[in-house]
Motif scaffolding. Sequence first.
Motif, PDB file in Angstrom:
ATOM      1  N   ARG A 191       0.930  -1.247   0.052  1.00 51.95           N
ATOM      2  CA  ARG A 191       0.030   0.010   0.059  1.00 51.95           C
ATOM      3  C   ARG A 191       0.861   1.280  -0.160  1.00 51.95           C
ATOM      4  O   ARG A 191       0.588   2.315  -0.663  1.00 51.95           O
ATOM      5  N   THR A 192       1.864   1.400   0.783  1.00 57.89           N
ATOM      6  CA  THR A 192       2.787   2.345   0.981  1.00 57.89           C
ATOM      7  C   THR A 192       3.678   2.553  -0.505  1.00 57.89           C
ATOM      8  O   THR A 192       3.672   3.728  -0.846  1.00 57.89           O
ATOM      9  N   ILE A 193       4.095   1.467  -1.110  1.00 55.97           N
ATOM     10  CA  ILE A 193       4.562   1.684  -2.486  1.00 55.97           C
ATOM     11  C   ILE A 193       3.746   2.352  -3.492  1.00 55.97           C
ATOM     12  O   ILE A 193       4.146   3.017  -4.309  1.00 55.97           O
ATOM     13  N   ALA A 194       2.532   1.762  -3.288  1.00 55.29           N
ATOM     14  CA  ALA A 194       1.348   2.393  -4.257  1.00 55.29           C
ATOM     15  C   ALA A 194       1.323   3.772  -4.038  1.00 55.29           C
ATOM     16  O   ALA A 194       1.178   4.598  -4.810  1.00 55.29           O
ATOM     17  N   ASP A 195       1.278   4.253  -2.480  1.00 49.41           N
ATOM     18  CA  ASP A 195       1.004   5.609  -2.249  1.00 49.41           C
ATOM     19  C   ASP A 195       2.287   6.400  -2.979  1.00 49.41           C
ATOM     20  O   ASP A 195       2.031   7.533  -3.353  1.00 49.41           O
ATOM     21  N   LEU A 196       3.577   5.832  -2.776  1.00 52.58           N
ATOM     22  CA  LEU A 196       4.540   6.472  -3.364  1.00 52.58           C
ATOM     23  C   LEU A 196       4.736   6.719  -4.837  1.00 52.58           C
ATOM     24  O   LEU A 196       5.172   7.579  -5.514  1.00 52.58           O
ATOM     25  N   ALA A 197       3.977   5.895  -5.560  1.00 51.08           N
ATOM     26  CA  ALA A 197       3.820   5.608  -6.995  1.00 51.08           C
ATOM     27  C   ALA A 197       2.643   6.549  -7.370  1.00 51.08           C
ATOM     28  O   ALA A 197       2.216   6.753  -8.498  1.00 51.08           O
ATOM     29  N   SER A 198       1.782   7.205  -6.341  1.00 52.55           N
ATOM     30  CA  SER A 198       0.536   7.931  -6.565  1.00 52.55           C
ATOM     31  C   SER A 198      -0.615   7.187  -7.418  1.00 52.55           C
ATOM     32  O   SER A 198      -0.982   7.577  -8.273  1.00 52.55           O
ATOM     33  N   ALA A 199      -0.368   5.771  -7.067  1.00 50.99           N
ATOM     34  CA  ALA A 199      -1.398   4.825  -7.427  1.00 50.99           C
ATOM     35  C   ALA A 199      -2.563   4.607  -6.377  1.00 50.99           C
ATOM     36  O   ALA A 199      -2.283   4.423  -5.102  1.00 50.99           O
ATOM     37  N   GLU A 200      -3.879   4.611  -7.084  1.00 55.72           N
ATOM     38  CA  GLU A 200      -5.174   4.496  -5.979  1.00 55.72           C
ATOM     39  C   GLU A 200      -5.070   2.973  -5.561  1.00 55.72           C
ATOM     40  O   GLU A 200      -5.570   2.642  -4.563  1.00 55.72           O
ATOM     41  N   THR A 201      -4.816   2.013  -6.720  1.00 53.53           N
ATOM     42  CA  THR A 201      -4.961   0.605  -6.242  1.00 53.53           C
ATOM     43  C   THR A 201      -3.470   0.015  -6.231  1.00 53.53           C
ATOM     44  O   THR A 201      -2.560   0.477  -6.938  1.00 53.53           O
ATOM     45  N   ILE A 202      -3.594  -1.065  -5.677  1.00 60.16           N
ATOM     46  CA  ILE A 202      -2.132  -1.938  -5.251  1.00 60.16           C
ATOM     47  C   ILE A 202      -2.076  -2.808  -6.524  1.00 60.16           C
ATOM     48  O   ILE A 202      -3.161  -3.632  -6.800  1.00 60.16           O
ATOM     49  N   SER A 203      -1.289  -2.766  -7.276  1.00 61.56           N
ATOM     50  CA  SER A 203      -0.745  -3.608  -8.446  1.00 61.56           C
ATOM     51  C   SER A 203      -0.033  -4.882  -8.159  1.00 61.56           C
ATOM     52  O   SER A 203       0.860  -4.860  -7.236  1.00 61.56           O
ATOM     53  N   PRO A 204       0.087  -5.735  -8.827  1.00 58.47           N
ATOM     54  CA  PRO A 204       1.042  -6.789  -8.744  1.00 58.47           C
ATOM     55  C   PRO A 204       2.501  -6.432  -8.624  1.00 58.47           C
ATOM     56  O   PRO A 204       3.268  -6.933  -7.867  1.00 58.47           O
ATOM     57  N   GLU A 205       2.672  -5.331  -9.287  1.00 62.43           N
ATOM     58  CA  GLU A 205       4.341  -4.658  -9.313  1.00 62.43           C
ATOM     59  C   GLU A 205       4.453  -4.280  -7.867  1.00 62.43           C
ATOM     60  O   GLU A 205       5.640  -4.432  -7.193  1.00 62.43           O
ATOM     61  N   HIS A 206       3.535  -3.671  -7.214  1.00 62.11           N
ATOM     62  CA  HIS A 206       3.766  -3.084  -5.907  1.00 62.11           C
ATOM     63  C   HIS A 206       3.791  -4.523  -4.945  1.00 62.11           C
ATOM     64  O   HIS A 206       4.408  -4.305  -4.025  1.00 62.11           O
TER      65      HIS A 206
END
Length: 168
Positions: free
Chosen positions: A137-152
């Motif tokens: 979730r934090t990695i997604a936040d750092l990427a400004s992504a709303e959802t968590i992706s498989p990459e995160h």
Amino acid sequence: MLVAAMNPCPCGYFGDLKRECRCGPSQVQRYRQRISGPLLDRIDLHIEVPSIEYRDMASERLEESSSAICERVSTARKKQQARFANDSKTNCNARMGTKHLKQWCKLDTDSQELIRVAMTELNLSARAYDRILKVARTIADLASAETISPEHVGEAIQYRSFDRTLWV
């Protein structure tokens, strides 16, 4: 917050490409077993830091600046504070409880399969599962992504797998 460092073995050269480790396998294993599994389980990020080559230190290649990183972290923290504005006990992803994990860390099918395989193959604990979700979730936040992706999720798993591959 805990930040810790540890050599990979008593002499410090296990896995070094330039220097030979003079420790035997049993000596390395005894050294690594000095830190308990339950303690490792409570550390969110495990990162191996190899020695730095001179050419890398002297390189003039431009990397992301500290101020840009600081801005990205600040933006992510503000997003987390807004996310938990109605909860007096939670102000960031690291403090999420089960209720928050279900609400803010929903995974798509690919991400669920990725974490399922990691849990099975790496024999990770329930605590590690929760920490993977929080870090993703934090990695997604750092990427400004709303959802968590498989990459995160994959990146978060990498930070957890260190204790299972090197320390067993």
